[in-house]
Design a protein around this motif. Structure first.
Motif, PDB file in Angstrom:
ATOM      1  N   GLN A  66       0.824  -1.206   0.000  1.00 48.67           N
ATOM      2  CA  GLN A  66       0.000   0.000   0.000  1.00 48.67           C
ATOM      3  C   GLN A  66       0.861   1.260   0.000  1.00 48.67           C
ATOM      4  O   GLN A  66       0.630   2.180  -0.799  1.00 48.67           O
ATOM      5  N   HIS A  67       1.870   1.308   0.884  1.00 52.47           N
ATOM      6  CA  HIS A  67       2.722   2.500   0.986  1.00 52.47           C
ATOM      7  C   HIS A  67       3.568   2.701  -0.270  1.00 52.47           C
ATOM      8  O   HIS A  67       3.726   3.831  -0.750  1.00 52.47           O
ATOM      9  N   ASN A  95       2.401   6.673  -6.899  1.00 51.58           N
ATOM     10  CA  ASN A  95       1.106   6.977  -7.501  1.00 51.58           C
ATOM     11  C   ASN A  95       0.715   5.906  -8.526  1.00 51.58           C
ATOM     12  O   ASN A  95       0.355   6.210  -9.663  1.00 51.58           O
ATOM     13  N   SER A  98       1.330   3.949  -3.124  1.00 52.97           N
ATOM     14  CA  SER A  98       1.017   5.366  -2.922  1.00 52.97           C
ATOM     15  C   SER A  98       2.216   6.251  -3.241  1.00 52.97           C
ATOM     16  O   SER A  98       2.064   7.323  -3.824  1.00 52.97           O
ATOM     17  N   SER A  99       3.413   5.794  -2.874  1.00 55.22           N
ATOM     18  CA  SER A  99       4.612   6.624  -3.065  1.00 55.22           C
ATOM     19  C   SER A  99       4.931   6.859  -4.541  1.00 55.22           C
ATOM     20  O   SER A  99       5.549   7.861  -4.885  1.00 55.22           O
ATOM     21  N   ARG A 156      -7.096   1.614  -5.542  1.00 58.39           N
ATOM     22  CA  ARG A 156      -6.474   1.179  -6.796  1.00 58.39           C
ATOM     23  C   ARG A 156      -7.001  -0.194  -7.202  1.00 58.39           C
ATOM     24  O   ARG A 156      -7.412  -0.984  -6.377  1.00 58.39           O
ATOM     25  N   LEU A 195      -7.416  -0.223  -0.439  1.00 63.22           N
ATOM     26  CA  LEU A 195      -6.956   0.742  -1.437  1.00 63.22           C
ATOM     27  C   LEU A 195      -8.037   1.004  -2.474  1.00 63.22           C
ATOM     28  O   LEU A 195      -8.861   0.144  -2.752  1.00 63.22           O
TER      29      LEU A 195
END
Length: 149
Positions: free
Chosen positions: A102-103, A109, A106-107, A141, A139
């Motif tokens: 997840q991180h 995109n 996100s980092s 996504r 998420l």
């Protein structure tokens, strides 16, 4: 899920419709298993369709830690054997695989997360759970999931 010939097939999951969005950044979260050849082909097909960059990632956790130099060597061999093109190699440290995926997504995109997971059923599924299910549930996504044996 199985396709007509009886083998595994990729499944796209998410909370929202794609609504014409391109998958320009694909996170390929992998345990670097050579049995992912069929799934790697699905990732490569998606990459070609959307002219995407694949971000190969191995999540290092306290309970499943490997030194970076070992992971990079294994990752390069994995990418070579599967014929991956236009990709980055990433090692991301976090408390759990779910949080790391997840991180990391996100980092950068990410638009899509691709994951091959071991097919667990019954009591094993209850005890261990599914990393892919946790990622899908937490998420917004899309997740391209492939269950292997």
């Amino acid at each position: 899920m199985k396709h007509r010939e009886g083998g595994p097939c990729p499944v796209l999951a998410g909370h929202q419709k794609n609504s014409g969005r391109d998958y320009t950044n694909i996170v390929y979260a992998s345990c670097l298993n050579q049995n992912e050849r069929a799934f790697a082909q699905a990732v490569k097909n998606t990459q070609a369709m959307y002219n995407s960059k694949v971000h190969l990632v191995r999540i290092n956790t306290p309970m499943n830690f490997q030194p970076d130099h070992d992971v990079r060597r294994i990752m390069q061999e994995f990418a070579r054997k599967l014929g991956l093109k236009d990709f980055t190699m990433n090692i991301y440290n976090d408390r759990s695989e779910e949080e790391g995926i997840q991180h990391f997504a996100s980092s950068i995109n990410a638009d899509l997360i691709a994951m091959a997971t071991l097919g667990r059923t019954g009591f094993a599924q209850f005890l261990v759970g599914s990393i892919a299910e946790d990622v899908v549930n937490h998420l917004s996504r899309h997740v391209l999931r492939y269950v292997t044996s």
